[in-house]
Motif scaffolding. Structure first.
Motif, PDB file in Angstrom:
ATOM      1  N   PRO A  45       9.024 -17.196  21.273  1.00 22.84           N
ATOM      2  CA  PRO A  45       8.531 -18.034  20.178  1.00 22.84           C
ATOM      3  C   PRO A  45       8.915 -17.523  18.791  1.00 22.84           C
ATOM      4  O   PRO A  45       9.078 -18.336  17.868  1.00 22.84           O
ATOM      5  CB  PRO A  45       7.011 -17.993  20.374  1.00 22.84           C
ATOM      6  CG  PRO A  45       6.825 -17.715  21.826  1.00 22.84           C
ATOM      7  CD  PRO A  45       7.946 -16.805  22.199  1.00 22.84           C
ATOM      8  N   PHE A  46       9.068 -16.205  18.618  1.00 29.80           N
ATOM      9  CA  PHE A  46       9.414 -15.679  17.290  1.00 29.80           C
ATOM     10  C   PHE A  46      10.830 -16.108  16.886  1.00 29.80           C
ATOM     11  O   PHE A  46      11.064 -16.513  15.741  1.00 29.80           O
ATOM     12  CB  PHE A  46       9.287 -14.153  17.285  1.00 29.80           C
ATOM     13  CG  PHE A  46       7.878 -13.668  17.438  1.00 29.80           C
ATOM     14  CD1 PHE A  46       7.000 -13.688  16.350  1.00 29.80           C
ATOM     15  CD2 PHE A  46       7.418 -13.202  18.662  1.00 29.80           C
ATOM     16  CE1 PHE A  46       5.691 -13.253  16.496  1.00 29.80           C
ATOM     17  CE2 PHE A  46       6.116 -12.772  18.807  1.00 29.80           C
ATOM     18  CZ  PHE A  46       5.242 -12.798  17.726  1.00 29.80           C
ATOM     19  N   LEU A  47      11.783 -16.004  17.813  1.00 33.13           N
ATOM     20  CA  LEU A  47      13.135 -16.484  17.525  1.00 33.13           C
ATOM     21  C   LEU A  47      13.150 -17.995  17.319  1.00 33.13           C
ATOM     22  O   LEU A  47      13.931 -18.516  16.512  1.00 33.13           O
ATOM     23  CB  LEU A  47      14.083 -16.109  18.662  1.00 33.13           C
ATOM     24  CG  LEU A  47      14.404 -14.614  18.814  1.00 33.13           C
ATOM     25  CD1 LEU A  47      15.287 -14.381  20.036  1.00 33.13           C
ATOM     26  CD2 LEU A  47      15.095 -14.082  17.557  1.00 33.13           C
ATOM     27  N   ALA A  48      12.291 -18.699  18.053  1.00 33.13           N
ATOM     28  CA  ALA A  48      12.189 -20.151  17.867  1.00 33.13           C
ATOM     29  C   ALA A  48      11.664 -20.482  16.473  1.00 33.13           C
ATOM     30  O   ALA A  48      12.113 -21.447  15.842  1.00 33.13           O
ATOM     31  CB  ALA A  48      11.289 -20.747  18.935  1.00 33.13           C
ATOM     32  N   ASP A  49      10.710 -19.675  15.976  1.00 33.12           N
ATOM     33  CA  ASP A  49      10.196 -19.883  14.619  1.00 33.12           C
ATOM     34  C   ASP A  49      11.299 -19.690  13.579  1.00 33.12           C
ATOM     35  O   ASP A  49      11.409 -20.452  12.607  1.00 33.12           O
ATOM     36  CB  ASP A  49       9.048 -18.910  14.333  1.00 33.12           C
ATOM     37  CG  ASP A  49       7.820 -19.205  15.183  1.00 33.12           C
ATOM     38  OD1 ASP A  49       7.753 -20.321  15.740  1.00 33.12           O
ATOM     39  OD2 ASP A  49       6.958 -18.318  15.297  1.00 33.12           O
ATOM     40  N   VAL A  50      12.128 -18.654  13.786  1.00 34.44           N
ATOM     41  CA  VAL A  50      13.244 -18.409  12.866  1.00 34.44           C
ATOM     42  C   VAL A  50      14.236 -19.574  12.902  1.00 34.44           C
ATOM     43  O   VAL A  50      14.722 -20.029  11.866  1.00 34.44           O
ATOM     44  CB  VAL A  50      13.950 -17.080  13.230  1.00 34.44           C
ATOM     45  CG1 VAL A  50      15.198 -16.892  12.371  1.00 34.44           C
ATOM     46  CG2 VAL A  50      13.003 -15.901  13.044  1.00 34.44           C
ATOM     47  N   SER A  51      14.527 -20.077  14.087  1.00 33.51           N
ATOM     48  CA  SER A  51      15.433 -21.216  14.216  1.00 33.51           C
ATOM     49  C   SER A  51      14.866 -22.442  13.514  1.00 33.51           C
ATOM     50  O   SER A  51      15.605 -23.213  12.885  1.00 33.51           O
ATOM     51  CB  SER A  51      15.675 -21.532  15.699  1.00 33.51           C
ATOM     52  OG  SER A  51      16.221 -20.417  16.365  1.00 33.51           O
ATOM     53  N   TYR A  52      13.548 -22.606  13.614  1.00 33.31           N
ATOM     54  CA  TYR A  52      12.887 -23.727  12.943  1.00 33.31           C
ATOM     55  C   TYR A  52      13.103 -23.664  11.429  1.00 33.31           C
ATOM     56  O   TYR A  52      13.415 -24.674  10.781  1.00 33.31           O
ATOM     57  CB  TYR A  52      11.396 -23.711  13.284  1.00 33.31           C
ATOM     58  CG  TYR A  52      10.558 -24.681  12.495  1.00 33.31           C
ATOM     59  CD1 TYR A  52      10.502 -26.032  12.851  1.00 33.31           C
ATOM     60  CD2 TYR A  52       9.816 -24.254  11.401  1.00 33.31           C
ATOM     61  CE1 TYR A  52       9.733 -26.925  12.131  1.00 33.31           C
ATOM     62  CE2 TYR A  52       9.034 -25.136  10.674  1.00 33.31           C
ATOM     63  CZ  TYR A  52       9.001 -26.472  11.034  1.00 33.31           C
ATOM     64  OH  TYR A  52       8.238 -27.357  10.311  1.00 33.31           O
ATOM     65  N   LEU A  53      12.968 -22.447  10.870  1.00 33.29           N
ATOM     66  CA  LEU A  53      13.167 -22.287   9.431  1.00 33.29           C
ATOM     67  C   LEU A  53      14.625 -22.506   9.035  1.00 33.29           C
ATOM     68  O   LEU A  53      14.913 -23.124   7.999  1.00 33.29           O
ATOM     69  CB  LEU A  53      12.711 -20.889   8.998  1.00 33.29           C
ATOM     70  CG  LEU A  53      11.209 -20.609   9.089  1.00 33.29           C
ATOM     71  CD1 LEU A  53      10.917 -19.151   8.733  1.00 33.29           C
ATOM     72  CD2 LEU A  53      10.425 -21.550   8.175  1.00 33.29           C
ATOM     73  N   LEU A  54      15.553 -22.027   9.862  1.00 29.97           N
ATOM     74  CA  LEU A  54      16.981 -22.184   9.559  1.00 29.97           C
ATOM     75  C   LEU A  54      17.415 -23.647   9.612  1.00 29.97           C
ATOM     76  O   LEU A  54      18.325 -24.065   8.882  1.00 29.97           O
ATOM     77  CB  LEU A  54      17.819 -21.353  10.528  1.00 29.97           C
ATOM     78  CG  LEU A  54      17.674 -19.834  10.403  1.00 29.97           C
ATOM     79  CD1 LEU A  54      18.487 -19.131  11.486  1.00 29.97           C
ATOM     80  CD2 LEU A  54      18.109 -19.351   9.019  1.00 29.97           C
ATOM     81  N   LEU A  55      16.761 -24.422  10.471  1.00 33.30           N
ATOM     82  CA  LEU A  55      17.112 -25.841  10.594  1.00 33.30           C
ATOM     83  C   LEU A  55      16.443 -26.721   9.539  1.00 33.30           C
ATOM     84  O   LEU A  55      16.800 -27.897   9.394  1.00 33.30           O
ATOM     85  CB  LEU A  55      16.733 -26.361  11.985  1.00 33.30           C
ATOM     86  CG  LEU A  55      17.592 -25.885  13.155  1.00 33.30           C
ATOM     87  CD1 LEU A  55      17.007 -26.388  14.471  1.00 33.30           C
ATOM     88  CD2 LEU A  55      19.028 -26.367  13.011  1.00 33.30           C
ATOM     89  N   LYS A  56      15.474 -26.144   8.790  1.00 33.61           N
ATOM     90  CA  LYS A  56      14.707 -26.953   7.833  1.00 33.61           C
ATOM     91  C   LYS A  56      15.598 -27.631   6.782  1.00 33.61           C
ATOM     92  O   LYS A  56      15.409 -28.816   6.485  1.00 33.61           O
ATOM     93  CB  LYS A  56      13.653 -26.072   7.162  1.00 33.61           C
ATOM     94  CG  LYS A  56      12.481 -26.860   6.596  1.00 33.61           C
ATOM     95  CD  LYS A  56      11.705 -27.557   7.713  1.00 33.61           C
ATOM     96  CE  LYS A  56      10.501 -28.316   7.161  1.00 33.61           C
ATOM     97  NZ  LYS A  56       9.798 -29.075   8.223  1.00 33.61           N
TER      98      LYS A  56
END
Length: 366
Positions: A318-329
């Motif tokens: 989930p932590f890497l998924a959170d980072v991906s979420y921010l990068l895709l924003k």
């Protein structure tokens, strides 16, 4: 005074050495570029669109049975360029060029239909199709203007070629794609020119050998066409029935639910997955691109299927998924801004993507 009767010399193909080299290159390169481009444009799922069937019809996996006829046509034309006096008199060579003209017209029409859509890409394709007809006249008109410009402003001799080179390099892949689409029509123009010349000078009478050759070519064409159509339907039935996922955004939706705003939903096929508004928005942007430019979408999707899968495979927790979420924003916000500019009520449509049943009945986080 006795005058010796001399037999008239056979006419030679009215082309310069540069034209022969250029035309030969186009005739050889056109099938390679066109089939390579079609390989990138093939559909990814059973979307029911007529153009998807055409892409599969043109795909090398389905149309390989036409390759012998194409090879026959290319070799015939190259031999004519090599020595028109020797080979133009051969019915076998002429039949290959006539058949190649028909095949080039076939692939020209089909390639244009597959790329036709209400988008700027069509204008580029039309320009590429008409380039052999327009550019020579345009060059003749511009050449005196360039000479005057270069004589008056010598710095332009350096700047303008550099600008042209930069534009070509910047849009290198786009130029290759346009050439791949237009190359069958360029080949058709070249083959049609040769066919007209051969018909005028060598088709004086009909014979049994000519009739048998035409019948044999048509029989081979009919067999290849039937095989091509059956293979097209076979390839279509083998495609997935649902569109591919947005790999990175799907992985990003598996982050911490309170942070990425994801919820468990049930898809139309009965399976469940985690979906957030970001995933819905990016999927909506992909669907919009598919509607505006099917060709551009297929090219983008081919690249993303390779890169996206590899990146998504490394999002393990989930932590890497959170980072991906921010990068895709930023991409998400850009997509929303663009779609709202075209359709003000786009959010209402986005809310229905991926959704059949809302498991918790809670509003989406935006």
């Amino acid at each position: 005074m006795n005058e010796e009767l001399q037999e008239p010399q056979p006419p030679t193909l009215p082309l310069s050495t540069v034209q022969k080299f250029l035309y030969g290159f186009i005739v050889i390169a056109a099938p390679i570029f066109n089939f390579s481009l079609i390989e990138l444009m093939k559909p990814e799922w059973q979307d029911g669109r007529f153009t998807s069937y055409l892409y599969l019809f043109l795909l090398p996996e389905a149309s390989w049975v036409f390759f012998p006829l194409l090879l026959y046509a290319v070799l015939s034309y190259l031999l004519l360029l090599w020595d028109s006096e020797q080979f133009a008199d051969s019915m076998i060579i002429r039949l290959g060029i006539y058949g190649g003209t028909f095949l080039a017209l076939q692939y020209s029409i089909l390639s244009f239909i597959t790329t036709f859509s209400p988008s700027p890409v069509v204008l580029a394709v039309l320009l590429a199709y008409s380039a052999p007809l327009i550019l020579p006249k345009l060059y003749s008109w511009l050449r005196p203007q360039w000479d005057k410009l270069f004589e008056k402003y010598r710095l332009a001799m350096i700047i303008i070629p550099l600008i042209i080179l930069a534009l070509v390099l910047w849009g290198f892949f786009f130029v290759l794609a346009i050439f791949g689409i237009a190359s069958p029509f360029w080949s058709f123009l070249i083959a049609f020119q040769a066919s007209r010349w051969l018909w005028k000078h060598y088709e004086t009478k009909f014979s049994f050998a000519k009739g048998f050759g035409i019948f044999a070519w048509i029989s081979a064409y009919a067999f290849a066409l039937r095989f091509n159509i059956l293979k097209m339907f076979e390839l279509y039935n083998a495609l997935p029935t649902e569109p591919p996922n947005c790999y990175i955004a799907t992985a990003a939706a598996n982050g911490h639910p309170r942070f990425v705003g994801s919820q468990e939903v049930t898809l139309a096929n009965g399976t469940s997955m985690r979906v957030n508004r970001q995933l819905q928005r990016l999927k909506a942007a992909e669907i919009a691109l598919m509607g505006v430019s099917g060709t551009g979408h297929r090219m983008m999707r081919k690249i993303y299927d390779v890169v996206g899968k590899q990146l998504a495979a490394h999002i393990h927790n989930p932590f890497l998924a959170d980072v991906s979420y921010l990068l895709l924003k930023p991409f998400e916000l850009l997509a929303v801004f663009t779609m709202k500019f075209l359709l003000s009520d786009i959010e209402g449509l986005i809310a229905n993507i991926y959704i059949q049943n809302h498991s918790k009945g809670q509003p989406w986080n935006t």
